[in-house]
Design an enzyme around this catalytic site. Structure first.
Site, PDB file in Angstrom:
ATOM      1  N   ASP A  68       0.876  -1.161   0.027  1.00  0.00           N
ATOM      2  CA  ASP A  68       0.044   0.068  -0.054  1.00  0.00           C
ATOM      3  C   ASP A  68       0.872   1.103   0.151  1.00  0.00           C
ATOM      4  O   ASP A  68       1.404   1.703  -1.098  1.00  0.00           O
ATOM      5  CB  ASP A  68      -0.989  -0.012   1.281  1.00  0.00           C
ATOM      6  CG  ASP A  68      -1.856   1.042   1.219  1.00  0.00           C
ATOM      7  OD1 ASP A  68      -2.130   1.847   0.314  1.00  0.00           O
ATOM      8  OD2 ASP A  68      -2.605   1.202   2.417  1.00  0.00           O
ATOM      9  N   THR A  72       5.661  -0.846   5.587  1.00  0.00           N
ATOM     10  CA  THR A  72       5.643  -2.077   6.135  1.00  0.00           C
ATOM     11  C   THR A  72       6.684  -3.120   5.363  1.00  0.00           C
ATOM     12  O   THR A  72       7.765  -3.359   6.035  1.00  0.00           O
ATOM     13  CB  THR A  72       4.426  -2.681   6.258  1.00  0.00           C
ATOM     14  OG1 THR A  72       3.562  -1.765   7.088  1.00  0.00           O
ATOM     15  CG2 THR A  72       4.693  -4.131   7.144  1.00  0.00           C
ATOM     16  N   LYS A  96      -0.666  -1.370  -4.956  1.00  0.00           N
ATOM     17  CA  LYS A  96      -1.531  -0.209  -5.267  1.00  0.00           C
ATOM     18  C   LYS A  96      -0.644   0.730  -5.992  1.00  0.00           C
ATOM     19  O   LYS A  96       0.396   1.066  -5.582  1.00  0.00           O
ATOM     20  CB  LYS A  96      -2.114   0.259  -4.073  1.00  0.00           C
ATOM     21  CG  LYS A  96      -3.018  -0.641  -3.247  1.00  0.00           C
ATOM     22  CD  LYS A  96      -3.659   0.064  -1.965  1.00  0.00           C
ATOM     23  CE  LYS A  96      -4.524  -1.048  -1.426  1.00  0.00           C
ATOM     24  NZ  LYS A  96      -5.123  -0.332   0.209  1.00  0.00           N
ATOM     25  N   TRP A 121      -9.467   0.429  -0.958  1.00  0.00           N
ATOM     26  CA  TRP A 121      -9.315  -0.712   0.272  1.00  0.00           C
ATOM     27  C   TRP A 121      -9.752  -1.835  -0.318  1.00  0.00           C
ATOM     28  O   TRP A 121     -10.812  -2.037  -0.707  1.00  0.00           O
ATOM     29  CB  TRP A 121     -10.007  -0.070   1.523  1.00  0.00           C
ATOM     30  CG  TRP A 121      -9.619  -0.896   2.647  1.00  0.00           C
ATOM     31  CD1 TRP A 121     -10.374  -1.858   3.111  1.00  0.00           C
ATOM     32  CD2 TRP A 121      -8.261  -0.829   3.513  1.00  0.00           C
ATOM     33  NE1 TRP A 121      -9.549  -2.460   4.386  1.00  0.00           N
ATOM     34  CE2 TRP A 121      -8.578  -1.864   4.321  1.00  0.00           C
ATOM     35  CE3 TRP A 121      -7.268   0.049   3.542  1.00  0.00           C
ATOM     36  CZ2 TRP A 121      -7.276  -2.036   5.440  1.00  0.00           C
ATOM     37  CZ3 TRP A 121      -6.286  -0.285   4.191  1.00  0.00           C
ATOM     38  CH2 TRP A 121      -6.258  -1.220   5.434  1.00  0.00           C
ATOM     39  N   TRP A 126     -10.528 -13.768   3.807  1.00  0.00           N
ATOM     40  CA  TRP A 126     -10.172 -14.216   4.969  1.00  0.00           C
ATOM     41  C   TRP A 126     -10.560 -13.115   6.190  1.00  0.00           C
ATOM     42  O   TRP A 126     -10.337 -13.279   7.289  1.00  0.00           O
ATOM     43  CB  TRP A 126      -8.522 -14.643   5.122  1.00  0.00           C
ATOM     44  CG  TRP A 126      -7.617 -13.749   4.495  1.00  0.00           C
ATOM     45  CD1 TRP A 126      -7.115 -12.678   5.244  1.00  0.00           C
ATOM     46  CD2 TRP A 126      -7.151 -13.952   3.108  1.00  0.00           C
ATOM     47  NE1 TRP A 126      -6.105 -12.194   4.342  1.00  0.00           N
ATOM     48  CE2 TRP A 126      -6.229 -12.780   3.246  1.00  0.00           C
ATOM     49  CE3 TRP A 126      -7.317 -14.671   2.109  1.00  0.00           C
ATOM     50  CZ2 TRP A 126      -5.107 -12.635   1.966  1.00  0.00           C
ATOM     51  CZ3 TRP A 126      -6.526 -14.442   1.124  1.00  0.00           C
ATOM     52  CH2 TRP A 126      -5.608 -13.497   0.845  1.00  0.00           C
TER      53      TRP A 126
HETATM   54  P1  5GP Z   1       1.670  -0.492   4.190  1.00  0.00           P
HETATM   55  O1  5GP Z   1       2.633  -0.454   4.805  1.00  0.00           O
HETATM   56  O2  5GP Z   1       2.136  -0.763   2.456  1.00  0.00           O
HETATM   57  O3  5GP Z   1       0.977   0.857   3.957  1.00  0.00           O
HETATM   58  O4  5GP Z   1       0.709  -1.369   4.344  1.00  0.00           O
HETATM   59  C1  5GP Z   1       0.821  -2.553   4.300  1.00  0.00           C
HETATM   60  C2  5GP Z   1      -0.097  -3.468   5.397  1.00  0.00           C
HETATM   61  O5  5GP Z   1      -1.332  -2.869   5.380  1.00  0.00           O
HETATM   62  C3  5GP Z   1      -0.410  -4.660   4.612  1.00  0.00           C
HETATM   63  O6  5GP Z   1       0.414  -5.783   5.080  1.00  0.00           O
HETATM   64  C4  5GP Z   1      -1.993  -5.210   4.824  1.00  0.00           C
HETATM   65  O7  5GP Z   1      -1.802  -5.856   6.059  1.00  0.00           O
HETATM   66  C5  5GP Z   1      -2.361  -3.868   5.344  1.00  0.00           C
HETATM   67  N1  5GP Z   1      -3.063  -3.054   4.201  1.00  0.00           N
HETATM   68  C6  5GP Z   1      -2.778  -2.055   3.325  1.00  0.00           C
HETATM   69  N2  5GP Z   1      -3.442  -1.925   2.454  1.00  0.00           N
HETATM   70  C7  5GP Z   1      -4.830  -2.736   2.769  1.00  0.00           C
HETATM   71  C8  5GP Z   1      -6.024  -2.978   2.104  1.00  0.00           C
HETATM   72  O8  5GP Z   1      -6.492  -2.431   1.075  1.00  0.00           O
HETATM   73  N3  5GP Z   1      -6.662  -4.057   2.505  1.00  0.00           N
HETATM   74  C9  5GP Z   1      -6.243  -4.751   3.618  1.00  0.00           C
HETATM   75  N4  5GP Z   1      -7.026  -5.640   4.157  1.00  0.00           N
HETATM   76  N5  5GP Z   1      -5.074  -4.441   4.270  1.00  0.00           N
HETATM   77  C10 5GP Z   1      -4.282  -3.708   3.669  1.00  0.00           C
END
Ligand code: 5GP
Length: 150
Positions: A68, A72, A96, A121, A126
């Site tokens: 996203d 992380t 994304k 989103w 699951w």
């Molecule tokens: P980032 O650090 O890339 O912003 O977010 C990563 C984490 O956020 C992913 O491991 C995931 O668990 C959660 N996440 C980010 N976007 C989504 C989404 O659209 N749906 C879901 N279910 N989890 C997301």
């Protein structure tokens, strides 16, 4: 070895284990609470015991569900690369198409994306307490994405 980022990466990692037949190690990183970002740096809720050097010299497949903001994944990659790996491949179900808050550090050998998607989103199966309600939600989201694309 497979490293799954919990909890989103657990189910994709388990599916990949069926094909790769290597052990899954899990790490827990926390960035979101109630769908909202609560910190710039993920919190290590759980990590691999580094004193045992289980990562050293290994080819690692790191799995998460979504790239996203990339906060992380890039944090996790940087932490894993401290362990003198042989090879590091990152795999996500969805990436994304948006501006990222973090870049990957040097040192990734492969980055595998199952599907690139717009900035929406995603509700994974699951996460559904009811699969019919889940399918209805997906249909609504797809209709919205389709309408926005016109
Ligand atoms: P980032 O650090 O890339 O912003 O977010 C990563 C984490 O956020 C992913 O491991 C995931 O668990 C959660 N996440 C980010 N976007 C989504 C989404 O659209 N749906 C879901 N279910 N989890 C997301």
């Amino acid at each position: 070895m497979i490293v799954a980022i919990g909890s989103g990466g657990y189910i994709p990692a388990r599916i990949m284990k069926h094909f790769i037949r290597k052990p899954i190690y899990t790490v827990g990183l926390s960035l979101y609470e109630d769908d909202k970002i609560v910190a710039n740096t993920p919190r290590k809720v759980q990590w691999i015991e580094e004193v045992e050097k289980v990562l050293e010299g290994k080819s690692v497949l790191l799995i998460d569900e979504t790239d996203d903001t990339r906060t992380t994944l890039s944090y996790c990659v940087a932490e894993l690369l401290k362990n003198n790996l042989k090879e590091l491949t990152v795999m996500v179900l969805h990436a994304k198409d948006k501006e990222k808050r973090a870049n990957f550090p040097e040192g990734i050998d492969n980055y595998l994306i199952a599907e690139k998607i717009p900035d929406v989103w995603i509700c994974y199966p699951w996460e559904a307490s009811d699969i019919i309600a889940h399918d209805q939600e997906v249909a609504k989201q797809n209709a919205r994405i389709g309408a926005e694309a016109k």
